[in-house]
Motif scaffolding. Structure first.
Motif, PDB file in Angstrom:
ATOM      1  N   ASN A  11      92.903 -11.245 -27.987  1.00 41.13           N
ATOM      2  CA  ASN A  11      92.672 -12.052 -26.789  1.00 41.13           C
ATOM      3  C   ASN A  11      92.847 -13.544 -27.055  1.00 41.13           C
ATOM      4  OD1 ASN A  11      91.767  -9.996 -24.732  1.00 41.13           O
ATOM      5  ND2 ASN A  11      90.373  -9.536 -26.410  1.00 41.13           N
ATOM      6  N   GLY A  12      93.786 -13.885 -27.911  1.00 37.90           N
ATOM      7  CA  GLY A  12      94.062 -15.288 -28.206  1.00 37.90           C
ATOM      8  C   GLY A  12      93.123 -15.910 -29.219  1.00 37.90           C
ATOM      9  N   LEU A  13      92.212 -15.130 -29.796  1.00 36.20           N
ATOM     10  CA  LEU A  13      91.266 -15.635 -30.787  1.00 36.20           C
ATOM     11  C   LEU A  13      91.551 -14.974 -32.128  1.00 36.20           C
ATOM     12  CD1 LEU A  13      88.048 -15.185 -28.639  1.00 36.20           C
ATOM     13  CD2 LEU A  13      89.370 -17.264 -28.911  1.00 36.20           C
ATOM     14  N   ALA A  14      91.167 -15.626 -33.224  1.00 34.33           N
ATOM     15  CA  ALA A  14      91.346 -15.039 -34.547  1.00 34.33           C
ATOM     16  C   ALA A  14      90.359 -15.685 -35.506  1.00 34.33           C
ATOM     17  CB  ALA A  14      92.774 -15.248 -35.048  1.00 34.33           C
ATOM     18  N   PRO A  15      89.865 -14.939 -36.492  1.00 29.39           N
ATOM     19  CA  PRO A  15      88.996 -15.551 -37.498  1.00 29.39           C
ATOM     20  C   PRO A  15      89.792 -16.454 -38.425  1.00 29.39           C
ATOM     21  CG  PRO A  15      89.454 -13.277 -38.075  1.00 29.39           C
ATOM     22  CD  PRO A  15      90.069 -13.512 -36.728  1.00 29.39           C
ATOM     23  N   ALA A  16      89.105 -17.395 -39.091  1.00 30.34           N
ATOM     24  CA  ALA A  16      89.779 -18.274 -40.044  1.00 30.34           C
ATOM     25  C   ALA A  16      90.194 -17.478 -41.274  1.00 30.34           C
ATOM     26  CB  ALA A  16      88.860 -19.432 -40.430  1.00 30.34           C
ATOM     27  N   THR A  17      89.286 -16.645 -41.794  1.00 25.38           N
ATOM     28  CA  THR A  17      89.578 -15.749 -42.917  1.00 25.38           C
ATOM     29  C   THR A  17      88.927 -14.411 -42.629  1.00 25.38           C
ATOM     30  OG1 THR A  17      87.580 -16.323 -44.167  1.00 25.38           O
ATOM     31  CG2 THR A  17      89.546 -17.666 -44.572  1.00 25.38           C
ATOM     32  N   ALA A  98      83.952 -15.731 -25.788  1.00 20.40           N
ATOM     33  CA  ALA A  98      84.780 -16.671 -25.036  1.00 20.40           C
ATOM     34  C   ALA A  98      84.861 -16.216 -23.586  1.00 20.40           C
ATOM     35  CB  ALA A  98      86.180 -16.750 -25.646  1.00 20.40           C
ATOM     36  N   VAL A  99      85.346 -17.128 -22.749  1.00 23.37           N
ATOM     37  CA  VAL A  99      85.565 -16.814 -21.335  1.00 23.37           C
ATOM     38  C   VAL A  99      86.952 -17.329 -20.960  1.00 23.37           C
ATOM     39  CG1 VAL A  99      84.484 -18.918 -20.479  1.00 23.37           C
ATOM     40  CG2 VAL A  99      84.509 -16.896 -19.041  1.00 23.37           C
ATOM     41  N   ALA A 100      87.617 -16.600 -20.069  1.00 24.74           N
ATOM     42  CA  ALA A 100      88.932 -17.032 -19.571  1.00 24.74           C
ATOM     43  C   ALA A 100      88.939 -16.833 -18.059  1.00 24.74           C
ATOM     44  CB  ALA A 100      90.049 -16.222 -20.226  1.00 24.74           C
TER      45      ALA A 100
END
Length: 104
Positions: A11-17, A98-100
């Motif tokens: 959903n357009g998000l990702a962890p740094a590691t 998050a919200v979209a």
């Protein structure tokens, strides 16, 4: 570089590691109603705004720079909260919410 291990939509998000273990999104549309003098609903129409609530969780770390004030644009996920839980016997766990917003 983050991995997904079967999670196909971040959903357009990702962890740094680390890696994402679960991703979910729920969409809702509010309904506007008009009632008559007896309190009976005579008109019910959807409002023109779709609200998506997004949650991404997994193991690793997150980029806290994603949680920042800014303009909300149509369709873009806006991070509302990030939780990181440290553990002595495992990698840290994270949860991003998050919200979209989108229109019909």
């Amino acid at each position: 570089m983050p991995a997904t291990f079967g999670v196909t939509n971040l959903n357009g998000l990702a962890p740094a590691t680390g890696h994402a273990q679960e991703s979910s999104a729920d969409a809702s549309i509010e309904v506007a109603t008009l009632r008559d003098s007896l309190g009976v609903t005579v008109v019910a129409k959807p409002k023109k705004l779709i609200t998506r609530s997004i949650t991404l969780s997994g193991k690793g770390t997150v980029n806290f720079g994603d949680v920042a004030a800014g303009a909300i644009t149509k369709g873009a996920a806006f991070v509302t909260s990030v939780k990181v839980t440290e553990s002595n016997d495992d990698f840290p766990s994270f949860e991003i919410q998050a919200v979209a917003y989108d229109d019909i």
